[in-house]
Enzyme design. Structure first.
Site, mmCIF file in Angstrom:
data_model
loop_
_atom_site.group_PDB
_atom_site.id
_atom_site.type_symbol
_atom_site.label_atom_id
_atom_site.label_comp_id
_atom_site.label_asym_id
_atom_site.label_seq_id
_atom_site.Cartn_x
_atom_site.Cartn_y
_atom_site.Cartn_z
ATOM 1 N N ASP A 87 0.859 -1.193 0.000
ATOM 2 C CA ASP A 87 0.000 0.000 0.000
ATOM 3 C C ASP A 87 0.895 1.243 0.000
ATOM 4 O O ASP A 87 1.690 1.438 0.928
ATOM 5 C CB ASP A 87 -0.855 -0.042 1.280
ATOM 6 C CG ASP A 87 -2.067 0.844 1.190
ATOM 7 O OD1 ASP A 87 -2.410 1.305 0.079
ATOM 8 O OD2 ASP A 87 -2.694 1.079 2.247
ATOM 9 N N LYS A 129 -0.987 -0.663 -4.330
ATOM 10 C CA LYS A 129 -2.302 0.005 -4.276
ATOM 11 C C LYS A 129 -2.097 1.474 -3.952
ATOM 12 O O LYS A 129 -1.238 1.824 -3.141
ATOM 13 C CB LYS A 129 -3.183 -0.647 -3.200
ATOM 14 C CG LYS A 129 -4.518 0.069 -3.013
ATOM 15 C CD LYS A 129 -5.411 -0.614 -2.002
ATOM 16 C CE LYS A 129 -5.166 -0.223 -0.563
ATOM 17 N NZ LYS A 129 -5.311 1.213 -0.259
ATOM 18 N N GLU A 185 -14.114 0.977 -1.039
ATOM 19 C CA GLU A 185 -14.250 0.937 0.416
ATOM 20 C C GLU A 185 -15.433 1.792 0.847
ATOM 21 O O GLU A 185 -15.526 2.991 0.499
ATOM 22 C CB GLU A 185 -12.969 1.462 1.085
ATOM 23 C CG GLU A 185 -13.091 1.470 2.617
ATOM 24 C CD GLU A 185 -11.801 1.818 3.344
ATOM 25 O OE1 GLU A 185 -10.752 1.933 2.692
ATOM 26 O OE2 GLU A 185 -11.869 1.984 4.577
HETATM 27 O O1 KIV Z 1 -4.364 0.637 4.659
HETATM 28 C C1 KIV Z 1 -5.279 -0.178 4.507
HETATM 29 O O2 KIV Z 1 -5.388 -1.209 5.177
HETATM 30 C C2 KIV Z 1 -6.260 0.125 3.499
HETATM 31 C C3 KIV Z 1 -7.595 -0.480 3.692
HETATM 32 C C4 KIV Z 1 -8.377 0.383 4.630
HETATM 33 C C5 KIV Z 1 -8.287 -0.652 2.434
HETATM 34 O O3 KIV Z 1 -6.013 0.885 2.615
#
Ligand code: KIV
Length: 290
Positions: free
Chosen positions: A87, A117, A186
């Site tokens: 992420d 992501k 989300e």
């Molecule tokens: O950081 C994370 O876990 C996320 C989720 C809330 C989708 O981006």
């Protein structure tokens, strides 16, 4: 280690084609990653939510790239077979396309990720396109995007009104056209998620708190196992109360050490009598250690 076959992009598309929902959980550490891999979870997201779940901040904004690299590499060591998603933390992709590609590359090279992501719609489409052109699978994130929580007015449902819902549909289209192979929705209404899923073209739609129509479901691990002490969002189901189990164990530990019932002989190691006698001889008259 597990006997599973490594999840691949064709493997994920095959699940979509056969109508089998994809399973996706967040994870931030080696032992939990090991358990998730053993359980057959398809995808893991090392979310910047680790700022809240693991580091105790009130938002995801303080999370750094170094935090993410450390945790993501540990997760990969524990879960070699899952489709691993890194992420992108705050301000590692917003400034420019070049910044985005460089940081996405670190997730692949230093952590063994399969994809990255990032949050945002049409305004982030050029970042998505740049990363995809660099040969890195990208996931877009729409709806409640925690890095913009201040602008969104809090952690709340997005796309409830028709105009905002239309904007999310347009954003999803822009991300797909930019090359996102997957989009996470989300906390959007179920019927909005359904529309976007039905319109998706060779793009996997994943839901978090967005109803049953997506191609798969994401949950925050700490919500699903009652490990986050501050709150439990309504969208999460507690699949097992790991927090209660650990708390009970901790109480037992404190009780037994205090009562001197732990450790017992099976928890320590002795020394052969002859060696002990020799030690006593060596120490006789030696007062240096006193
Ligand atoms: O950081 C994370 O876990 C996320 C989720 C809330 C989708 O981006």
């Amino acid at each position: 280690m597990s006997e599973r076959k490594k999840m691949t992009l064709p493997g994920l598309y095959a699940k979509v084609a056969e109508g089998t929902p994809i399973t996706w959980l967040t994870c931030y550490d080696y032992p939990t990653a090991y358990l998730q891999d053993q359980a057959g979870v398809d995808m893991i997201l090392v979310g910047d939510s680790l700022g809240m779940t693991m580091l105790g901040f009130d938002s995801t904004l303080p999370v750094t790239m170094e935090d993410m690299v450390r945790h993501t590499a540990a997760v990969r060591r524990g879960a070699p077979n899952v489709w691993l998603v890194g992420d992108m933390p705050y301000m590692t992709y917003q400034p420019s396309v070049e910044t985005a590609i460089r940081h996405a590359g670190r997730f692949m090279a230093e952590c063994g990720c399969d994809a990255v992501k990032l949050e945002g719609g049409v305004e982030m489409a050029d970042r998505v396109a740049g990363i995809a052109r660099a040969g890195i699978p990208v996931i877009g994130h729409l709806g409640l995007t925690p890095q913009s929580v201040s602008a969104l007015g809090g952690f709340k449902l997005q796309g409830k009104g028709a105009a905002q819902a239309k904007k999310i549909v347009d954003d999803a289209k822009a991300l797909q056209e930019a090359g996102a192979f997957c989009i996470l929705l989300e906390l959007v209404p179920d019927r909005l998620c359904q529309i976007i899923t039905e319109r998706a073209q060779h793009c996997i739609i994943m839901g978090l708190g967005s109803g049953p129509h997506a191609h798969g479901q994401l949950l925050i691990y700490h919500d699903a196992f009652a490990l986050y002490p501050k709150f439990k969002p309504r969208m999460a189901k507690v699949f097992a109360d790991a927090g209660a189990v650990i708390r009970e164990g901790l109480n037992g530990y404190v009780k037994e050490v205090t009562a001197k019932t732990f450790p017992t002989q099976e928890n320590w190691f002795g020394m052969p009598d002859a060696e002990f006698a020799e030690l006593e001889k060596l120490l006789k008259g030696d007062t240096s250690g006193r």
